[in-house]
Motif scaffolding. Structure first.
Motif, PDB file in Angstrom:
ATOM      1  N   ARG A   1       0.745  -1.274   0.123  1.00 34.71           N
ATOM      2  CA  ARG A   1       0.156  -0.301  -0.065  1.00 34.71           C
ATOM      3  C   ARG A   1       1.130   1.085   0.229  1.00 34.71           C
ATOM      4  NH1 ARG A   1      -1.978  -2.687   4.801  1.00 34.71           N
ATOM      5  NH2 ARG A   1      -1.381  -0.601   6.846  1.00 34.71           N
ATOM      6  N   ARG A   2       0.050   2.471  -0.585  1.00 30.95           N
ATOM      7  CA  ARG A   2       0.906   3.076  -0.206  1.00 30.95           C
ATOM      8  C   ARG A   2       0.568   4.091   0.980  1.00 30.95           C
ATOM      9  NH1 ARG A   2      -2.350   6.286  -3.560  1.00 30.95           N
ATOM     10  NH2 ARG A   2      -0.709   6.460  -5.064  1.00 30.95           N
ATOM     11  N   ASN A   3      -0.312   3.674   1.726  1.00 32.16           N
ATOM     12  CA  ASN A   3      -0.413   4.539   3.261  1.00 32.16           C
ATOM     13  C   ASN A   3       0.572   2.802   4.185  1.00 32.16           C
ATOM     14  OD1 ASN A   3      -2.607   5.744   2.055  1.00 32.16           O
ATOM     15  ND2 ASN A   3      -1.797   7.033   3.242  1.00 32.16           N
ATOM     16  N   LEU A   4       0.901   2.695   5.043  1.00 32.50           N
ATOM     17  CA  LEU A   4       1.418   1.937   5.821  1.00 32.50           C
ATOM     18  C   LEU A   4       0.825   1.721   6.914  1.00 32.50           C
ATOM     19  CD1 LEU A   4       5.790   2.091   5.677  1.00 32.50           C
ATOM     20  CD2 LEU A   4       4.401   0.466   4.031  1.00 32.50           C
ATOM     21  N   LEU A   5       0.349   2.508   7.383  1.00 32.90           N
ATOM     22  CA  LEU A   5       0.515   2.388   9.256  1.00 32.90           C
ATOM     23  C   LEU A   5      -1.721   1.715   8.407  1.00 32.90           C
ATOM     24  CD1 LEU A   5       0.861   5.473  10.750  1.00 32.90           C
ATOM     25  CD2 LEU A   5       2.118   3.246  10.487  1.00 32.90           C
ATOM     26  N   PRO A   6      -2.330   0.900   9.688  1.00 40.98           N
ATOM     27  CA  PRO A   6      -3.534   0.785   9.266  1.00 40.98           C
ATOM     28  C   PRO A   6      -4.399   1.558   9.200  1.00 40.98           C
ATOM     29  CG  PRO A   6      -2.585  -0.351  11.107  1.00 40.98           C
ATOM     30  CD  PRO A   6      -1.814   0.314  10.295  1.00 40.98           C
ATOM     31  N   SER A   7      -5.717   1.897   8.191  1.00 40.31           N
ATOM     32  CA  SER A   7      -6.862   3.474   8.715  1.00 40.31           C
ATOM     33  C   SER A   7      -7.751   3.420   9.125  1.00 40.31           C
ATOM     34  CB  SER A   7      -7.368   2.980   6.901  1.00 40.31           C
ATOM     35  OG  SER A   7      -7.878   1.755   7.106  1.00 40.31           O
ATOM     36  N   GLY A   8      -7.764   2.632  10.222  1.00 43.43           N
ATOM     37  CA  GLY A   8      -8.727   2.157  11.167  1.00 43.43           C
ATOM     38  C   GLY A   8      -9.619   1.809  11.077  1.00 43.43           C
ATOM     39  N   ASN A   9     -10.445   1.626   9.371  1.00 47.73           N
ATOM     40  CA  ASN A   9     -11.557   1.048   9.055  1.00 47.73           C
ATOM     41  C   ASN A   9     -11.508  -0.607   9.161  1.00 47.73           C
ATOM     42  OD1 ASN A   9     -12.373   3.876   8.127  1.00 47.73           O
ATOM     43  ND2 ASN A   9     -11.024   3.525   6.558  1.00 47.73           N
ATOM     44  N   THR A  10     -12.474  -0.736   8.727  1.00 44.07           N
ATOM     45  CA  THR A  10     -13.013  -2.252   8.548  1.00 44.07           C
ATOM     46  C   THR A  10     -11.510  -2.755   8.129  1.00 44.07           C
ATOM     47  OG1 THR A  10     -15.167  -2.131   8.458  1.00 44.07           O
ATOM     48  CG2 THR A  10     -14.152  -4.290   8.419  1.00 44.07           C
ATOM     49  N   VAL A  11     -11.269  -2.084   6.562  1.00 47.93           N
ATOM     50  CA  VAL A  11     -10.337  -3.109   5.880  1.00 47.93           C
ATOM     51  C   VAL A  11      -9.149  -2.624   5.562  1.00 47.93           C
ATOM     52  CG1 VAL A  11      -9.694  -3.679   3.721  1.00 47.93           C
ATOM     53  CG2 VAL A  11     -11.859  -3.824   4.716  1.00 47.93           C
ATOM     54  N   ASP A  12      -7.904  -2.451   6.367  1.00 51.45           N
ATOM     55  CA  ASP A  12      -6.789  -1.833   6.258  1.00 51.45           C
ATOM     56  C   ASP A  12      -6.355  -1.667   5.289  1.00 51.45           C
ATOM     57  OD1 ASP A  12      -5.988  -2.129   9.727  1.00 51.45           O
ATOM     58  OD2 ASP A  12      -4.853  -3.913   8.453  1.00 51.45           O
ATOM     59  N   ALA A  13      -6.817  -1.027   4.029  1.00 53.80           N
ATOM     60  CA  ALA A  13      -5.931  -0.603   2.944  1.00 53.80           C
ATOM     61  C   ALA A  13      -6.929   0.456   2.549  1.00 53.80           C
ATOM     62  CB  ALA A  13      -6.038  -1.597   2.033  1.00 53.80           C
ATOM     63  N   ALA A  14      -8.256   0.695   2.804  1.00 52.67           N
ATOM     64  CA  ALA A  14      -9.384   1.214   2.633  1.00 52.67           C
ATOM     65  C   ALA A  14      -9.192   3.076   3.381  1.00 52.67           C
ATOM     66  CB  ALA A  14     -10.374   1.141   3.969  1.00 52.67           C
ATOM     67  N   TYR A  15      -8.105   3.490   2.434  1.00 51.17           N
ATOM     68  CA  TYR A  15      -8.246   4.530   2.596  1.00 51.17           C
ATOM     69  C   TYR A  15      -8.480   5.989   1.598  1.00 51.17           C
ATOM     70  CZ  TYR A  15      -4.228   4.324   5.781  1.00 51.17           C
ATOM     71  OH  TYR A  15      -3.112   4.979   6.972  1.00 51.17           O
ATOM     72  N   PRO A  16      -8.796   6.550   1.257  1.00 54.02           N
ATOM     73  CA  PRO A  16      -8.757   7.213   0.073  1.00 54.02           C
ATOM     74  C   PRO A  16      -7.930   8.001  -0.884  1.00 54.02           C
ATOM     75  CG  PRO A  16      -8.825   9.398   1.973  1.00 54.02           C
ATOM     76  CD  PRO A  16      -8.167   7.826   2.606  1.00 54.02           C
ATOM     77  N   ARG A  17      -9.041   7.785  -1.940  1.00 52.15           N
ATOM     78  CA  ARG A  17      -8.344   7.313  -3.183  1.00 52.15           C
ATOM     79  C   ARG A  17      -8.195   8.359  -4.057  1.00 52.15           C
ATOM     80  NH1 ARG A  17      -6.655   2.141  -3.043  1.00 52.15           N
ATOM     81  NH2 ARG A  17      -6.593   3.212  -1.013  1.00 52.15           N
ATOM     82  N   ILE A  18      -6.847   8.733  -4.410  1.00 50.79           N
ATOM     83  CA  ILE A  18      -5.978   9.680  -5.442  1.00 50.79           C
ATOM     84  C   ILE A  18      -7.339  10.258  -6.174  1.00 50.79           C
ATOM     85  CG2 ILE A  18      -3.655   9.329  -4.709  1.00 50.79           C
ATOM     86  CD1 ILE A  18      -3.786   8.483  -7.749  1.00 50.79           C
ATOM     87  N   LEU A  19      -7.579  11.480  -6.300  1.00 55.40           N
ATOM     88  CA  LEU A  19      -8.379  11.759  -7.773  1.00 55.40           C
ATOM     89  C   LEU A  19      -8.380  11.676  -9.207  1.00 55.40           C
ATOM     90  CD1 LEU A  19      -8.119  16.138  -6.670  1.00 55.40           C
ATOM     91  CD2 LEU A  19     -10.349  13.691  -6.038  1.00 55.40           C
ATOM     92  N   ARG A  20      -7.718  11.308  -9.426  1.00 52.52           N
ATOM     93  CA  ARG A  20      -7.481  11.000 -10.671  1.00 52.52           C
ATOM     94  C   ARG A  20      -8.144   9.217 -11.189  1.00 52.52           C
ATOM     95  NH1 ARG A  20      -2.809   7.385 -12.878  1.00 52.52           N
ATOM     96  NH2 ARG A  20      -1.582   8.993 -11.721  1.00 52.52           N
ATOM     97  N   THR A  21      -7.833   7.668  -9.637  1.00 54.77           N
ATOM     98  CA  THR A  21      -8.008   6.455  -9.459  1.00 54.77           C
ATOM     99  C   THR A  21     -10.126   6.483  -9.764  1.00 54.77           C
ATOM    100  OG1 THR A  21      -6.501   5.985  -8.361  1.00 54.77           O
ATOM    101  CG2 THR A  21      -8.438   4.522  -7.478  1.00 54.77           C
ATOM    102  N   ARG A  22     -10.598   8.241  -8.354  1.00 50.05           N
ATOM    103  CA  ARG A  22     -12.038   8.314  -8.376  1.00 50.05           C
ATOM    104  C   ARG A  22     -12.118   8.545 -10.095  1.00 50.05           C
ATOM    105  NH1 ARG A  22     -12.655  12.207  -3.587  1.00 50.05           N
ATOM    106  NH2 ARG A  22     -14.982  11.696  -4.179  1.00 50.05           N
ATOM    107  N   MET A  23     -11.783   9.145 -10.449  1.00 47.00           N
ATOM    108  CA  MET A  23     -11.910  10.031 -11.962  1.00 47.00           C
ATOM    109  C   MET A  23     -12.208   8.757 -13.084  1.00 47.00           C
ATOM    110  SD  MET A  23     -12.520  12.923 -14.156  1.00 47.00           S
ATOM    111  CE  MET A  23     -14.543  11.667 -14.497  1.00 47.00           C
ATOM    112  N   GLY A  24     -11.151   7.800 -12.649  1.00 47.09           N
ATOM    113  CA  GLY A  24     -11.191   6.505 -13.887  1.00 47.09           C
ATOM    114  C   GLY A  24     -12.159   5.153 -13.953  1.00 47.09           C
ATOM    115  N   ILE A  25     -12.352   5.879 -12.251  1.00 50.74           N
ATOM    116  CA  ILE A  25     -13.612   4.379 -12.266  1.00 50.74           C
ATOM    117  C   ILE A  25     -15.305   5.455 -12.343  1.00 50.74           C
ATOM    118  CG2 ILE A  25     -15.220   3.224  -9.952  1.00 50.74           C
ATOM    119  CD1 ILE A  25     -12.145   3.043  -7.949  1.00 50.74           C
TER     120      ILE A  25
END
Length: 823
Positions: A526-550
């Protein structure tokens, strides 16, 4: 009629020594060396088609590499020659005895010595080694035939443009492997030293600043879509690839087509010196790459011996405390006039030592010589010689599942994701690449749980660091991995479906929001090494370009993008790729304009104000795209850079609706500018960001409603410096089609520096691949070549090129006579 170029067999001394003595590739057939011709035979036919694309046909891999190396040198010889100088540690000799060149040379001379080069060559499949040898021979053949004084004027007559051999290419490959790791630490490695007087020639530059953007993939990057049968009009797989890379240097792509009848038939692009296609397609499958967020290295914090800064304490696997050595490796480099300079690279058993204070100034108390600790680095990609083998294997894949198997078997990709689609209608995302084998549990035990401020601070910045005092923190090994210490294929993320996958340089988690990859993967992916605190550790805000792509895919599949229907055709896919929408504008501009028109007096840096009415009118009339005719796009780009919306989202600031792991594509949203909530300063900061943007263009004398294509351009030096208007925008404002430009110190826009490179759209029919592509900067940087800016004009027009793949298609698109090369 074919043009035939024949040359008697010739092999340089260095190549002969490697081939015969070091690698044992040629056996002696006679006691009389004068009667033995031990050099290989090379033969290839090259037919160029429109826009200078060479189609190389040969009977073996020696010939295939030979034809490609010759063709590449015709178009790009200066670029590769320059890179070879760097990879061989000779910049000081040829480009000046400067501290920067000295540091580069000391590092690459240490890292890629002849033994390391031969190690890489010795790890190659026989076919791969032949292709490398052929490439070097073809490049050298072009140089001999043409003469150094008659090549690209940029480097004509220069002493550093020389014939090459496979050792030179091995040095380039070794250097390329380090992109996600050691190459980011050249200065901290070369300047790392125990307490001693500073060496003046290697002193820290005053403006030195460590750059995390490459490691954490926060700038540049790439986009790719893999579309499956459920979402395409023809029911076949479909691929869109748009890697964003610098337009000069080793990352420059080159288009070509390789064929050995009955053995290999693949087309696409490779970066310079590469003898196989890196991004491309064959009759069964197409693929592209994006830069992965996975970490390729870990730092290790060493506990130094109290009496000797060249020793450190290490508790081995048996629980025994050892005193391990930090070894000085003396390096000598050449400088002009026959002189030399020396440096020292210090190494631990993990790898080279680092001047950690140059990575982060706040870590100076933990620096070597300033306390009881020091730092070393271990880079997984630097231990991986399998990259060329990997692309060779990928070039022969027969479908998505076969491609996945080949990736897992070789595990040779150094720093990239793979996105692929096949003729059977399957789509794939995979981060199957070289990643240190550090589980979440190990990262917790060897970093987060220790309470060590240096380790935790590095992790917070996105740099993986572990306790180096005990064997328990060494990398683990998987049974299915070909390399000790890296994750095996079973522990790497893969998604195969018949809908879609996408990546724009975010982590594996949200390749498809309907099928998130929620597995227990290493935090180093992951880009963010620390756990996100969400249900899924990898669940961090996506960069704007990722959101645009989806969002673009979702808009296509629900039919809201105005292109007709609700599935993809090749043409509709191309229109989506060139949409040039600004996702940040779609998120925030309405709120910004409402506030601006209600109160147009905007603060600016230094405490003043300005009337923002004209700027807000320009933004109100802007089409919220980054096309060449878009007016006002530059104002929003400057505003978005000042406001740093992407950073605000990552910090959880400035938006009324925060990140929601159950709605990651649409959150955060609703800019906090009308009524400040938790962050009272956000409203003022956003208003000043807008005021400063308007002020800058007023000061520069650039109209606030100027067309983007007037400001953003590429130059055709071969046509009297003609400016070619360019579309595309900034990834940090969520523009899918990234183009890199800048304003220089004189307040003038400069030509494009990075952005779209080898863009390809590929699908399949009953006859084979149907591909349209574009190399945005064109095949050749040489302004005297006919292929210097021809594709750049196509890009400016938002157009594409149909790629000929079958023999009949090649013949129909042929330009000039075929060239037969024999040596």
């Amino acid at each position: 009629m074919n043009r035939v170029l024949f040359r008697h067999k010739r092999l340089g001394l260095a190549v002969a020594l490697v081939s015969v003595s070091s690698l044992g590739l040629v056996a002696c057939g006679s006691d009389n060396d004068n009667n033995v011709d031990s050099s290989p035979s090379y033969s290839a036919t090259v037919q160029r088609t429109e826009f200078g694309i060479p189609h190389i046909v040969a009977e073996d891999y020696l010939g295939l590499g030979y034809g490609l190396g010759y063709s590449f040198a015709e178009d790009n010889i200066c670029s590769l020659a320059n890179e070879i100088v760097t990879a061989n540690g000779q910049r000081s000799l040829y480009f000046g005895d400067t501290p920067g060149n000295n540091r580069s040379d000391i590092f690459y001379t240490w890292y890629s010595d002849p033994a390391k080069q031969q190690e890489l060559l010795g790890a190659q499949e026989p076919e791969v080694l032949d292709a490398i040898k052929g490439y070097a021979a073809g490049y050298s053949r072009y140089l001999r035939d043409t003469g150094v004084d008659n090549i690209d004027p940029t480097c004509a007559g220069q002493p550093w443009v020389q014939e090459i051999d496979e050792l030179d290419l091995a040095a380039v490959y070794n250097k390329g492997n380090l992109r996600g790791g050691l190459s980011n630490f050249v200065t901290p490695i070369v300047l790392a030293a125990p307490p001693a007087p500073a060496v003046a020639s290697l002193s820290v530059p005053e403006d030195y600043e460590f750059d995390l953007s490459t490691i954490n993939v926060t700038k540049g990057g790439s986009n790719a879509y893999a579309l499956g049968a459920d979402v395409t009009e023809n029911g076949r797989g479909m691929l869109y690839g748009n890697p964003h890379e610098p337009w000069q240097g080793v990352q420059r792509f080159y288009e070509f087509h390789l064929t050995i009848p009955g053995e290999i038939d693949v087309m696409g692009a490779g970066q310079q010196g590469q003898p196989f296609v890196n991004i491309g397609f064959n009759k069964d499958v197409a693929w592209s790459h994006t830069v992965s967020t996975a970490k390729r290295f870990t730092l290790y914090q060493l506990q130094l011996d109290a009496n000797d800064p060249l020793k450190y304490n290490y508790t081995n696997a048996d629980g025994v405390l050892e005193k391990r050595d930090i070894v000085p490796n003396e390096v000598t480099i050449q400088v002009p006039g026959g002189g030399t300079r020396t440096g020292t690279v210090y190494t631990s058993h993990f790898g080279p030592m680092l001047a950690i204070e140059l990575v982060n100034g706040e870590l100076a108390p933990f620096a070597w010589g300033n306390g009881a600790t020091a730092f070393a680095i271990r880079d997984a990609a630097s231990e991986n010689p399998r990259g060329i083998n990997q692309w060779y294997s990928m070039n022969k894949a027969t479908g998505v599942e076969d491609l996945e198997a080949r990736l897992k078997e070789t595990l040779g990709l150094p720093f990239i994701n793979t996105i692929a689609a096949d003729r059977f209608g399957k789509a794939m995302y995979a981060d199957i690449s070289t990643v240190p084998n550090v589980s979440a549990a190990k990262f917790f035990q060897c970093n987060l749980s220790l309470g060590q401020p240096a380790l935790l601070g590095l992790a917070q910045s996105g740099v993986a660091a572990l306790d180096g005092s005990r064997a328990a923190c060494e990398w683990d090994s998987d049974d299915d991995s070909p390399q000790a210490g890296i994750l095996g294929g079973a522990n790497l993320p893969v998604l195969i479906n018949e809908t879609y996958s996408t990546n724009s340089n975010d982590s594996y988690w949200l390749s498809n929001p309907d099928e998130p990859l929620n597995g227990d993967f290493s935090p180093l992916l992951r880009r963010n090494l620390l756990p996100s605190g969400n249900t899924v550790d990898a669940a961090y805000p996506r960069i704007l370009r990722t959101r645009m792509g989806i969002v673009q895919v979702q808009d296509r599949l629900n039919g809201s993008d105005g292109l007709g229907g609700n599935k993809f055709s090749l043409r509709k896919l191309q229109e989506v790729g060139y949409s040039n929408r600004s996702y940040a504008a779609e998120l925030v501009l309405d709120d910004v304009l409402s506030d601006c028109f209600a109160n147009p007096t905007l603060p600016v840096a230094g405490g003043g104000t300005l009337d923002g009415t004209d700027g807000c009118n320009a933004l109100a009339n802007w089409d919220r795209r980054n096309d060449v005719g878009s007016r006002g796009a530059h104002v929003f780009r400057e505003f978005a850079k000042n406001a740093d919306f992407q950073g605000m989202m990552a910090r959880g600031k400035g938006f009324l609706v925060g990140f929601d792991e159950n709605d990651p594509v649409n959150t955060p949203r609703n800019l906090d500018i009308i009524s400040p909530a938790e962050d009272p300063d956000s409203r003022l900061a956003v208003r000043q960001a807008l005021g400063d943007a308007i002020q800058r263009f007023n000061d520069l004398g650039i109209a606030l409603d100027e067309q983007l294509g007037v400001l953003q351009y590429e130059v055709d030096a071969g046509n009297n410096g003609e400016r070619i208007p360019m579309h595309g925008g900034s990834g940090s404002e969520g523009v899918f089609n990234v183009l890199g430009t800048r304003i220089n110190d004189q307040g003038e826009y400069t030509p494009a520096t990075a952005g779209p490179t080898y863009m390809q759209t590929v699908t399949f029919d009953d006859e084979g691949p149907v591909a349209e592509a574009l190399l945005a900067f064109s095949q050749s940087p040489d302004s005297t070549r006919p292929f210097h800016r021809d594709q750049t004009r196509r890009y400016s027009e938002e157009n594409w090129i149909a790629l000929p793949f079958s023999a009949a298609e090649v013949a129909a698109k042929a330009i000039g006579e075929p060239l037969t090369l024999t040596e």
